[in-house]
Structure formats: structure tokens, C-alpha cells
Design an enzyme around this catalytic site. Structure first.
Site, PDB file in Angstrom:
ATOM      1  N   GLU A   1     107.851  96.885  -6.799  1.00 42.91           N
ATOM      2  CA  GLU A   1     107.237  95.844  -7.396  1.00 42.91           C
ATOM      3  C   GLU A   1     107.619  94.608  -6.650  1.00 42.91           C
ATOM      4  O   GLU A   1     107.471  93.353  -7.330  1.00 42.91           O
ATOM      5  CB  GLU A   1     108.354  95.881  -8.435  1.00 42.91           C
ATOM      6  CG  GLU A   1     107.541  96.520  -9.653  1.00 42.91           C
ATOM      7  CD  GLU A   1     108.170  96.906 -10.907  1.00 42.91           C
ATOM      8  OE1 GLU A   1     109.285  96.855 -11.133  1.00 42.91           O
ATOM      9  OE2 GLU A   1     107.619  98.094 -11.652  1.00 42.91           O
TER      10      GLU A   1
ATOM     11  N   TRP B   1     107.170 104.563 -16.352  1.00 39.89           N
ATOM     12  CA  TRP B   1     106.676 105.656 -15.424  1.00 39.89           C
ATOM     13  C   TRP B   1     107.422 106.597 -15.044  1.00 39.89           C
ATOM     14  O   TRP B   1     106.896 107.475 -14.738  1.00 39.89           O
ATOM     15  CB  TRP B   1     105.254 104.835 -14.742  1.00 39.89           C
ATOM     16  CG  TRP B   1     106.311 104.564 -12.865  1.00 39.89           C
ATOM     17  CD1 TRP B   1     107.030 103.492 -13.476  1.00 39.89           C
ATOM     18  CD2 TRP B   1     106.663 104.219 -12.031  1.00 39.89           C
ATOM     19  NE1 TRP B   1     108.239 102.852 -12.229  1.00 39.89           N
ATOM     20  CE2 TRP B   1     107.289 103.876 -11.260  1.00 39.89           C
ATOM     21  CE3 TRP B   1     105.480 105.949 -10.737  1.00 39.89           C
ATOM     22  CZ2 TRP B   1     108.155 104.152  -9.648  1.00 39.89           C
ATOM     23  CZ3 TRP B   1     106.206 106.522 -10.110  1.00 39.89           C
ATOM     24  CH2 TRP B   1     107.785 105.720  -9.510  1.00 39.89           C
ATOM     25  N   ASP B   2     108.384 105.713 -15.027  1.00 41.71           N
ATOM     26  CA  ASP B   2     109.705 107.074 -14.149  1.00 41.71           C
ATOM     27  C   ASP B   2     109.909 108.649 -15.297  1.00 41.71           C
ATOM     28  O   ASP B   2     110.355 109.427 -15.452  1.00 41.71           O
ATOM     29  CB  ASP B   2     110.803 106.630 -14.165  1.00 41.71           C
ATOM     30  CG  ASP B   2     111.223 105.163 -15.138  1.00 41.71           C
ATOM     31  OD1 ASP B   2     110.367 104.814 -15.885  1.00 41.71           O
ATOM     32  OD2 ASP B   2     112.341 105.381 -15.386  1.00 41.71           O
TER      33      ASP B   2
ATOM     34  N   LYS C   1     110.729  96.853  -2.404  1.00 39.65           N
ATOM     35  CA  LYS C   1     111.951  97.202  -3.452  1.00 39.65           C
ATOM     36  C   LYS C   1     112.452  98.905  -3.910  1.00 39.65           C
ATOM     37  O   LYS C   1     113.974  98.761  -3.815  1.00 39.65           O
ATOM     38  CB  LYS C   1     111.032  96.730  -5.118  1.00 39.65           C
ATOM     39  CG  LYS C   1     112.327  97.060  -5.864  1.00 39.65           C
ATOM     40  CD  LYS C   1     111.743  96.470  -7.396  1.00 39.65           C
ATOM     41  CE  LYS C   1     112.854  96.476  -8.234  1.00 39.65           C
ATOM     42  NZ  LYS C   1     112.394  96.477  -9.711  1.00 39.65           N
ATOM     43  N   GLN C   2     111.219  99.433  -4.060  1.00 40.70           N
ATOM     44  CA  GLN C   2     111.895 101.150  -3.918  1.00 40.70           C
ATOM     45  C   GLN C   2     110.397 101.781  -3.274  1.00 40.70           C
ATOM     46  O   GLN C   2     109.453 101.399  -3.108  1.00 40.70           O
ATOM     47  CB  GLN C   2     111.572 101.033  -5.564  1.00 40.70           C
ATOM     48  CG  GLN C   2     110.417 100.877  -6.465  1.00 40.70           C
ATOM     49  CD  GLN C   2     110.293 101.240  -7.551  1.00 40.70           C
ATOM     50  OE1 GLN C   2     110.657  99.915  -8.103  1.00 40.70           O
ATOM     51  NE2 GLN C   2     110.151 101.588  -8.214  1.00 40.70           N
TER      52      GLN C   2
END
Lengths: 737, 737
Positions: free
Chosen positions: B468, B341-342, B552-553
Site C-alpha cells: 500500500e 483480504w487477509d 510497505k509489505q
């Protein structure tokens, strides 16, 4: 084509032979003989036709790597799979030079009978060879309950021709390819390395797990020649017209000297002789049935299915200690031969009240794996013990963690089985040696997993309850209530008591029902039950299942069965109706618990239907997964449906309570149970309940505290119960009868 | 030991040689040359020492089975893994009979320079052989942006001795064993079957995926002998004292006649000659930098890292069409060479404003996989299209569905990239041919996934957002807001509009923050950030991560960046502080988006620190996973942090908005961007912003609508901003500089 004959009270009779592979596998499971220690699938005497060969020795497993497309921290890297042990069943017959091959010639008669009181599998065949010779064959097979390592076969053949019999002990037979079903087993080919062979025995060792297995065999009643090699011991006999012999086998694999053990057990059994083995077997079963039998007048099929189920529960558990009781017993290799939570939640409760000695053994087996469970807890950054979702010897063998490691409830299930066993037996020695520690270590897990929010409510987040169509949810009611019981029983300290008291029990005020897990009743509805193929898990991605209100198996309903005191009757009624409409019963574990709650709530015909579903699942319904071995928990489920359902047996708080009812379809219902050394026989007819005790026993009959002395009887009038109509369900239960 | 020399504005210089395998791998990634079509890792000319060999051709993959310990319905059974293509880099040198081997003799000087304006990798070595001969070596490598199939090497050696060079084209080199990290690649050994070879080229085919690849080579500037076989073409030249030659390679694998294509491209490149290839390369890059360069006065390291990142984004995307842009570009085989997806969320936005032509190509690649995404949606019982979480040619290749298939947001990310590209370019042809369909089909997915509860609130349950460390949650804010945008853009019908308007955005009144997903802020806190090893995923089971408030992010922070209009400034401030304290940045995708929101909220030094983290991640921080290839999204992240962060670029609703700031650590900041055919150059100094346009352009500067014509300039006074102190974070950001 074969068929199972109409219900007989004490036997399961197959007429004809299965014509396809699925039928063969199913029959091999039904006709498996086992004693918890060793198990022989109901393969024919001759090696072919065969669905899946199977000789299983409890905890004779091989190790396998588990590999993941995307692995994660602490995903198990190794699993254990039960292996097909050296096979002592095969007997090949040649008649006048023609092979006895049921796929040729004319099969005039073929009948197999599993005798639930004799504990034998009998086979009779009349066959005419392609060359016109009529052959009459009879074999009797027994796996001894009294002598855990021993199996024996009596083989008799008559034909007006030269007869030749090759009776084998053989290793690493060809296995069928694995089925494409997550519940099937991996296939371990070439599992054994030969170690030793002579005229009496073969000794092998598994390649990776390094387990040595010795099999001793002897043939009596006829002279024969023996040829032996590393992977086969063959006894050959010839005669004209008539040939009869006994084949006696003994296995050794879990002691220090497997060879001596196998030889000694074989010799002792041979000295006793086949007839004595049969006599011992019957005596063992007479004793079992005296305390375990269920009588159901008015439904012959469920009567048969219930006894069939009890027989297989006994076969799974009787001599299992010090090893586990696998989900499929020793009837097949399904689930890789693993033991799961249904051991403690379904199988052990039945044995606790019918054959308690093996429950202590089964729980001591759990205790023997405690160090592994402690390590696993450390690995998961938890305290106490985290028992495996699937295992044979103790390590976590589950390869899909959302429906494995995340199902932490197994730890409370183990504690609950300990509490039940102790309450029913008063076995304080067991508690000192194993039970107390099991309860304390599992409670430490809950104390660590649970957390208190700012309002002082305790939560257990991100776990999976019994319903595997929903995963990684918060505050699963079953898990939280069972953890509460676990924490209270351990009484570790103030914190744990505080957590136990405050564990969340999610409730939806809008729907006026409890939520199976927090937020469950707000999920999207499953709208198309009618257009589906079942089980849904083989036709839908978990993404679709998890995010909807579709229930694989009793979960909140199980919570209401196991922790009934936590709910009012009105709550139970509303909850039951709500979850009935959403439960597809894609697990054989579902119907028994639905039967119990249905009976409690006066849905008596529905309870009867669910009892029927449990009792007939393997016996009549067939189905692919039964071919991998019987569903032992469903076998136990028939007892659960009768005794906890219609009998109303509850044992929370360590006290025995009964509240019998009888469904419209039955004229009389009788069951027995054991409680602290005494046996209670309960007879229910419309309007009357009679209790007979063979020792002192106290219990509650509905709201009446009752005490009986040895030989006493008590009779209660039973008010008639209006049988309530069943709430709608996605899949109609199997109709009774 | 090697080190990267102090920051230079337009080059990355390595002095010395890495002494260990991790260092070699890292350097090979940093010094990889690529053009989106082909990529050559920065391996040395001579085959050893080598961390991981690598020549990657976009979408030259092999297929592999995926097997699961416990499989489920629609778990992908096949994956694609990028393979190491036939390698044209190796040049082996012998000097006076001694092998040129840097592990022997004395290395007096070794320097490699990646020149970001020339687009070349230059190497210079001075080495004295064990026998005492001094050797001076210089090589220049180029992967042509103008000629996508072409790479070339100029090799020059001087030594007072007999020189012999063996220049190879070789297949199926030995691969290092895979690292034990879920982000690493599987190793495909023996990938190729030989098809044809002659003096000009080798042709091979991958065993399972059946892709034919032809490599043509020629050597000019010196005479040599050619020996060729199925898996190796060797050109050998000898000389005394001095030897120089050019090696020109061309690859063909995705056209109809791979052989002719490779030969034709090689011949054209050889005719042009090495010097012309260099001139073309510089011209291409001059054009790129004219529209893409970022100038950061006051932070030389971040200046270098930002240009390095942009250069690698260009190298990943420039000629990728009609193939995907992998997460590691063509610099390594990490993530198996998959696109995730990035691509749409990090890489394409940067290219949209700097080099838009390749964005249309990248999105047309997505469109070319639409049929596979439609099939996948059907398999998941959804409507429209369900694009894969990981793929090369289109099928879902993710092997852990809770952080793969469940991350449905990728579909909205694709739609968003389409909208952004169209807004920035006005490419209506693209929309007609691909974009409109992408938006409609992804919107159909959301219309099916979302459901309305009884109160009329729409929900998306059981999905995984960008973070995630939390999975299978309900109403992930990022997912819901992006789905809303997707649904509104498609405007399918009334139902979809209704759903878009009513999608839940969970908010905790108690904490006065939005919930990343429903219930997130009620989860247990992660209490021990300080005592941890990072990334947490390599030290904790998901069971432990998922059930806690550890991020996580950027997830809710990403939602506030991408859908800023949905939040008030106060909400953003409270949310940012709350999630900063819980975000461990275990993904390289985190820092850029945290930088953007930090800048928006006036945490300017913190934004600068996060910019630094993104810009220096691969260049300075090193780390195992960079050895598998650069983090192209993090390379893009430096641009994002500068232009969306300090530049304040927003494009929601298709309108260009800027709100520039400058952090205390910089004295001047300049960036460029393209918008509908025009280029805007933005210069920010403390107190002043200047906009220069080379064509007509309208945008908003803070609240001022601004329009410039070609050649016009606008200057705005910039109010000073108080740099707010950074909220506490679990892991301090990399300090700038």
C-alpha cells in the site's frame, strides 16, 4: 420563461424571468456585478424568487473541518469557504397594501440588461397586482470599479397606489441546500456573530475565522424611517404614485478599522452621488475596452460572448489585490470560493495583456502566501514552496489529493505567470520584491522532486497533470516542460540546470505521438464515447477513468500551447489528432487551449467552434455548475482562443510573437494588447493584417521581426490558409453561432 | 507494572497489572476470549480500570455515513462499524463497605493466565483494602467453542468481612475517544434502543442497522436479588467471609427469535453447569490441537507465540459462519470490525489445513454477499463480481479508494481460497453450491478489467497490489498472476484463457529483477531508511511514498510465495534480495511471507527471525494498534512461516507438496496438517524428516512422490542446508528469542 435576447454587441439582455431554480441561479451568475473586491450576484431586488443569494467580499471566508473516512498524513484538516456576506440588495415593495410578488399577479414585461460599457445591471418590470394595480419598476445596480468597497442601487417605482418600500441590509439569509456535485460549495449557515449596529451600519464577525465585516448603508432621494437590530437594518419609505431613491452601500473587512472604512467610503460615494458613480464606471470601462476589446465581424454571438467574458474577467480581477482571484470570481460560491491553477494559467495571461496592473497584485497575493507554501513543502518532505491546489488565504484546502496536492504543476504555473507578467510589463520592482523569490522557491521544489535515473534521464514521478481523468502518473509532459522552464528561469545551480535539460518527455515510437504521461498511450482505450452521459466523472468511478485513455481536458495539448518550442510542427499535428480523439472536454478549461492549437495547425473552423464553446459556455449553454458562479477561466478562454489562437500570440522566452489568421466564418478580426507600456491594435481580414501601435513596440510577425514607433502602422499580406477538417472528437464542439 | 511471564508452552501469563492505558488495551486484546461468534475482551471483572470495553457479536454492527471533503462517483456513502454489545462481564465487589478498587489499597498479587488447552482466562488477585482487609479473588472466564452463544464466569472471593457483589449486564458503556490512527475504529456512542427487559434478559435494537440483540443471564451457586431496567440488569449477592457463584450468559442476535434463542441457550448452559462447560471446552481444544499443533524445540518464545497465534486464529474462525472473520477477530474494534483480504490470504489457508470446517463456512459467507459484489461491479462498469475491500455484511466500506476499491486482487484472493479449500478437502458440495460461482464471477471481473495491447500482451492497469505504499500502478505482478490463476480455474471461454496466458509480468532487464508493478524499479529510491519513524504512513504523505521504491509489505515476494511456479529459483533469489532492501514491513502481513520465501531460498536464520516477528507481534511487541484488537492474520502468520516456510508446504495446482528444512536455532520441528480427511504429522530434525499419516495421503516430498496409508510412516534423509546470510533490509527483523 426567460430567454437571453439575440446577441447585442455590448449588452446581455434577459427577457422575462427564469421559471425554475436552475434558471434563476444561472441568471444570477450572468448578471452578477463585481469589481474583484466585492461582488453582488444578480438576485432580484425583492428577496424572492431567488436561486441562491450572494454577496461576496473577496477573502471573507469561514473555516470548516475536513474529515475523511480514512485520513492520511498531511491531509488538510481545515478548509476555507467563502460566505454570503451581509446583503444590501433586498428591497421589498408593497403597492396599495399588496406585496410586489412576481409569483402572483400578471407580469407584463420583465427585462434585465447587463451593459458591458456602462458596467451596470438595469431592470425594468411592468406588473399588474392581483388587485389590478399596474406597477412600473426600474432599478439600476452598479458595483464601482473605481471605489472597490462601494455598490449602489437606484430604485424607481410608479403605480397609482400607496407605495411602501422596505430596503434592507440583512445577515445570514437562508441558503439553499448544497448540490450533490463535487464542484459545488459547502453551505455555511449562521456564519456571523453580531458585533455592533446603529442607524448607519451593521458590524459582524465570522465565528471561526474571526473576520470582522462592517457594512454601511445610506438611502438618498427620499425620506424614510430606519429600524435597526443586530442582524437587520431596515429603511422604510412611503409615497403615493411615485417613489425613487438611491441606496449606497460600502463594505469594510480587510483593513484595520472596518467600521471607519465602511462609513468613510459610503459617505464619499454618497457625496459623489449615483450619477457620478455611473460616470466613473463608464470612464473606467472606456479605458479598459480601449486596450482590451476584441472585434469579431461575422459572428455576433461569439462577439457578444467574448466581450461578456472579458467583462467578467475584469470584474473578477480589477480590484482583487491584495486578495486572490477565485475560480468563480465573486459571482458565486462554487469551488468554495477557492482559487486554483487556472488563475495563473488562464486568467492572468489575459489580464497581463489587457489590464496588467491587477496581475502584479494577484502575483503579490501569491507571494504573500509563500510562508504557508514553504511549510507545506516541508510537510511533504520537499524543498522550496508547494503552493496549494485550492485556497483562499493560503493553506492547502484540497480534500482529494490525487487531483489536488499531486498536481504539483501549479507551482510551475505560478512561475510561468511571473515570467509572462515581467516580460510584458518590465516591472522589475515586482520581480525584486516578489517575482524572483516565487521563481526560485518553486524551482527548489522541482529540484527536489525530480530524480535522475541511471541513464541520466530526469523524472518526475507520481504526479497529476492538468487532465484529471488520469492521476498519479510519471513524467507528465506538461508538468515536466513547465518545470524545465521554471528551473531554467531560476537558474539555481548546476544540478538544477542539469535536471532541467534532462527531464523526460515520453514519446511512443509505435504511435508516433508524445505520451501525455509515461505509458499513457499503452492504456486501454475508452470504447464507448457515444453511449455516455457527461461529465464522465459524475457517472464513472475514477478507477475506470484513470486506467483508460480518456482525457478530461487539454493536457498534452496545453503543453504544446505553453511550450510550443519543444515540439516540431509534425509532432504537434500528430499529437493533436491523437489527443483530440480522446478528449471529452468535461472541463471548461479544455476548449480554449484546443482552440489555440487547432488554429496553429490550420484547423480554423474547429478553432472557431472551440472559441464559440468557450465564449458561450456560461452565456448560452447554461448548465448546473454555472449557477454556482461563472467559469472565469472559460471567460478568459474566449480571449485566449482569439488572441493566442487566431492572433497566434506567443510569449515564450519573453519575446512577443504573433502569427494572425482568420477563420472562414469571420470577415474581420481585431484585438488589442499591451506590451511594455505600449498598446498594439491588430486587425486581421482575409489577406491582410494591420498593426497599429500607440508607443514603441517590437514583435515578430510570423518570421519577420517588426518594430513600430508611436502612431506607426504596419500592414502585412496574409497568405490564404487551407482550413483543415477537424480530427474526430468524442464530443462534437458547440457549433459556432 | 505488569509483565508477560517467560514463555510457557501452553499458557500466557501476566504478572501484575498494566499501569497505563496502552498496556491495559494491549492486555485486553491478548486475553480476549472468543469463538468466532461472540468475543469478550480481556477486561477485568470490575469495570475499572479499563482500556477499552468490548463485547463483540459477529456482525452486530451499526451503520455510519461516510463523508468526503471531495466526493467522487461510487465512493461508498455508508459504512458499517462493529459495536460494543451489551456487556455481561462486569462484577463489582464491595468488602466491608469498601469498594474493591485496584487503584487504592495494596495489590499483593495479580495474575492472569490464558490457558491455550483449557480455553479459559483465569485471574487471581490478593489485595488489601485501604481499611486493611485482605481479599482473595479468583475468576475463571470461558467463551464456549461448543455453544457459540454462551460465555460464563466463575467468580470466587474470600475475605474476613461482609461481601457484596453487584453483577451487571449493561448497555452502551462509555467508550474511550478514538485514536488518531487510520487503523483505529470510529466510536459509536449510544448505539442501542431498549426493546424489552425482565429478570432474565435485556433486549435492544441498534438504531440504524436495526439489529435486535437479546442477552440472557443467570447466576447460580448463590442467592441474589435482581434489579432490572431498560439498560441494566443487576444481580446482587451478599455473604460474610466467602462468596462464590457462576454467571452464565447467552446472546441471540442473528436468528429469527433472538429472545427465545438467548433464553434457551442460557438454560441449556446453566443445566450443564460451569464444570461441564470447561470439560467441553477442553475436549474441543484437544481435538483442535491434535490436528493443528506446532512444536518448536529450541525456541520457547516462538513456541508460545505460535500456539498463541493458532489459538486466536481458532477463536476468530471457529464459529464465525455464516458471518465473516474480521481482521481483528472479535478481540477489538480495530478496522471498524471489518474483514479484509487477509482473511482469504492469511487466515483461511491456516484453517484450511487445521480446522477446515470453518473455512467452508467463511467462503459461504463470501458467497452470501455475491449479489452485493455483482452490484458493485456494475457500479464500477465491470463484469462479474467486485468484492469489497472492507466490509461486515457485504457492501464496500472502504473510504480511501486508492488503497481500497483499487485493490482488485481481493477477488483473485477469494478465488484462490476457494481452490485451496477444495483441493485440501474435496468438498464438492461446497463447490456446486458456492465455490464454482465465486470462481466464475471473479474471473468475469478479470476478463473485463484486462485488455490486450496491439502486441497481444494483456494488461491490468491502474490497480493497487498488496503493497500500500504504491498505488494505482499497471501490471502489478501479484495481481496479474493471481488473476491468471483465477481465469484459468474458471475457464470461462477462449478469450479469458487467451488473456490468462498473456497477462504481463513486468521484468527489468537492467536490474534483472521482476518489477512489483510496471515501472517500479525505475522509481526514485527511498534514501533515508535510518532516519525515519515507522510506520512511514504516519509520517509521510502518500505523494512521497507512492512515487518511490519503498515497499510497505510483501507484494512481489507474496507473488513468489503464492505463484512460485511462475519464477525460476534464480529469479526468486534476485527478486528477494532486491525487494528485501526496500521493504519496511510497516504491515504485520509482511513478515510471514518474507519468512516463507527466506526459508525457500535457504536464508534460514532470517526466516526464523521473521517467524519470530510474526509470532511475537501481539504477544511481546505490543504497540498501539494491538490494543484495538489482535492482528489475526499475523497470528496466522506464525503458522504460515513454520509450515509454508520451514515445512515448504505448497499447494498450487491442487497438489500437496512439502520440502521441510530446519533452521539452525531449532533442534526439532513438528507440525500437522489435514488433507482430504487424513492428517499428516511432519517431524523435522537436523538430517531427518518423518511423516506419519492417520489416513491415506499422497504428497510430494521435495521431488519424490509419496503415498502413505493410515498409520504408515515415512522417513527421509535431509541434506544439510547452508544457512545463507540475510540480505540487507531497511529495518532489522525482530531477533528470535
Amino acid at each position: 420563461m426567460s430567454r437571453i435576447a439575440p446577441a447585442e454587441p455590448w449588452a446581455v439582455r434577459e427577457i422575462g424571468l427564469p421559471s425554475d431554480d436552475a434558471g434563476r441561479r444561472q441568471a444570477e451568475s450572468l448578471f452578477a456585478l463585481a469589481n474583484g473586491h466585492i461582488g453582488l450576484r444578480g438576485n432580484l431586488d425583492e428577496p424572492q424568487p431567488c436561486g441562491m443569494p450572494g454577496t461576496f467580499l473577496n477573502s471573507l471566508y469561514e473555516e470548516r473541518e475536513l474529515t475523511y473516512p480514512e485520513a492520511g498524513y498531511a491531509f488538510p484538516e481545515r478548509t476555507e469557504t467563502i460566505v454570503n456576506a451581509p446583503n444590501g440588495k433586498p428591497i421589498t415593495l408593497t403597492v396599495g397594501g399588496e406585496p410586489f410578488d412576481l409569483e402572483t399577479g400578471e407580469l407584463r414585461r420583465h427585462e434585465r440588461v447587463l451593459d458591458l460599457r456602462a458596467g451596470t445591471l438595469t431592470r425594468e418590470a411592468v406588473w399588474v397586482s392581483p388587485g389590478g394595480v399596474e406597477v412600473r419598476l426600474r432599478s439600476v445596480r452598479v458595483v464601482s470599479f473605481r471605489r472597490p468597497s462601494v455598490a449602489a442601487i437606484r430604485y424607481t417605482v410608479d403605480a397609482d397606489a400607496e407605495l411602501r418600500v422596505d430596503s434592507d441590509l440583512m445577515v445570514d439569509e437562508a441558503q439553499p441546500p448544497p448540490r450533490d456535485d463535487p464542484r459545488a460549495s459547502a453551505v455555511i449557515a449562521d456564519a456571523f456573530v453580531p458585533v455592533f449596529h446603529d442607524r448607519d451600519l451593521l458590524v459582524h464577525r465570522t465565528r471561526r475565522s474571526g473576520i470582522t465585516v462592517a457594512v454601511a448603508v445610506t438611502h438618498t432621494g427620499h425620506d424614510g424611517e430606519i429600524v435597526t437590530g443586530p442582524d437587520r437594518l431596515r429603511w422604510t419609505a412611503t409615497a403615493h404614485g411615485s417613489l425613487s431613491f438611491d441606496k449606497i452601500l460600502a463594505y469594510g473587512w480587510d483593513g484595520l478599522d472596518q467600521r471607519d472604512q465602511a462609513l468613510a467610503d459610503r459617505d464619499a460615494a454618497a457625496r459623489a452621488g449615483f450619477d457620478e458613480l455611473l460616470a466613473e464606471q463608464r470612464a473606467y470601462l472606456d479605458d479598459f475596452w480601449a486596450y482590451a476589446d476584441i472585434e469579431l465581424d461575422g459572428d455576433d454571438e461569439v462577439q457578444q460572448g467574448t466581450r461578456f467574458g472579458l467583462f467578467h474577467v475584469l470584474q473578477a480581477g480589477a480590484q482583487a489585490g491584495p486578495h486572490p482571484i477565485p475560480a468563480k470570481g465573486l459571482t458565486g460560491n462554487g469551488y468554495d470560493g477557492h482559487t486554483l491553477w487556472d488563475n495563473e494559467t488562464y486568467v492572468l495571461p489575459v489580464l497581463t495583456y489587457t489590464h496588467p496592473a491587477c496581475v502584479g497584485q494577484a502575483l503579490r497575493w501569491r507571494h504573500s502566501t509563500l510562508d504557508q507554501a514553504r511549510s507545506r513543502a516541508r510537510e511533504l518532505r520537499l524543498d522550496g514552496a508547494a503552493f496549494p491546489w485550492r485556497t483562499i488565504s493560503g493553506p492547502e484546502c484540497s480534500g482529494y489529493w490525487p487531483a489536488g496536492t499531486a498536481a504539483l504543476h501549479i507551482n510551475a504555473d505560478i512561475a510561468d505567470a511571473v515570467l509572462r507578467y515581467h516580460a510584458a510589463t518590465g516591472d522589475d520592482t515586482f520581480m525584486r520584491e516578489a517575482g524572483d523569490e516565487l521563481i526560485a522557491e518553486t524551482a527548489r521544489l522541482w529540484r527536489k522532486v525530480a530524480y535522475l535515473d541511471e541513464e541520466g534521464v530526469a523524472h518526475i514521478a507520481g504526479v497529476t497533470g492538468p487532465d484529471e481523468y488520469t492521476a498519479l502518473m510519471d513524467d507528465n509532459v506538461y508538468t515536466n516542460l513547465m518545470a524545465r522552464r521554471n528551473l531554467r528561469a531560476a537558474a539555481l545551480d548546476e544540478v538544477s540546470g542539469h535536471i532541467a535539460d534532462r527531464l523526460a518527455v515520453p514519446y511512443s515510437p509505435r504511435r508516433e505521438v508524445h505520451e501525455q504521461s509515461a505509458g499513457f498511450t499503452r492504456l486501454d482505450e475508452w470504447k464507448s464515447f457515444d453511449d455516455e452521459s457527461y461529465p464522465l466523472m459524475l457517472h464513472h468511478h475514477y478507477l475506470n477513468l484513470y486506467r483508460k485513455q480518456v482525457v478530461k481536458q487539454a493536457d498534452l495539448v496545453l503543453a504544446m500551447v505553453m511550450c510550443g518550442d519543444e515540439f516540431t510542427r509534425d509532432e504537434k499535428r500528430r499529437n493533436f489528432e491523437y489527443y483530440e480523439a480522446r478528449t471529452v472536454r468535461d472541463s471548461s478549461l479544455s476548449a480554449p487551449m484546443q482552440a489555440v492549437l487547432a488554429a496553429e495547425l490550420d484547423h480554423l473552423s474547429l478553432a472557431h467552434a472551440y472559441l464559440s464553446e468557450a465564449a458561450l459556455l456560461d452565456l448560452r449553454a447554461g448548465g448546473e455548475s454555472g449557477g454556482d458562479g461563472l467559469h472565469i477561466a472559460a471567460c478568459a478562454g474566449a480571449w485566449i482562443a482569439v488572441v493566442m489562437g487566431f492572433g497566434g500570440l506567443r510569449d515564450s522566452g519573453g519575446r512577443l510573437a504573433l502569427s494572425p489568421k482568420i477563420p472562414p466564418g469571420l470577415t474581420r478580426l481585431r484585438f488589442r494588447l499591451r506590451w511594455r507600456g505600449a498598446a498594439l491594435c491588430v486587425t486581421v481580414t482575409p489577406g491582410v493584417v494591420t498593426y497599429q501601435a500607440d508607443g514603441p513596440i517590437s514583435f515578430r510577425h510570423y518570421d519577420s521581426e517588426t518594430s513600430l514607433r508611436a502612431g506607426e502602422e504596419a500592414t502585412f499580406k496574409l497568405d490564404p490558409v487551407d482550413d483543415l477538417p477537424a480530427p474526430p472528437t468524442p464530443r462534437p464542439p458547440t457549433p459556432p453561432g
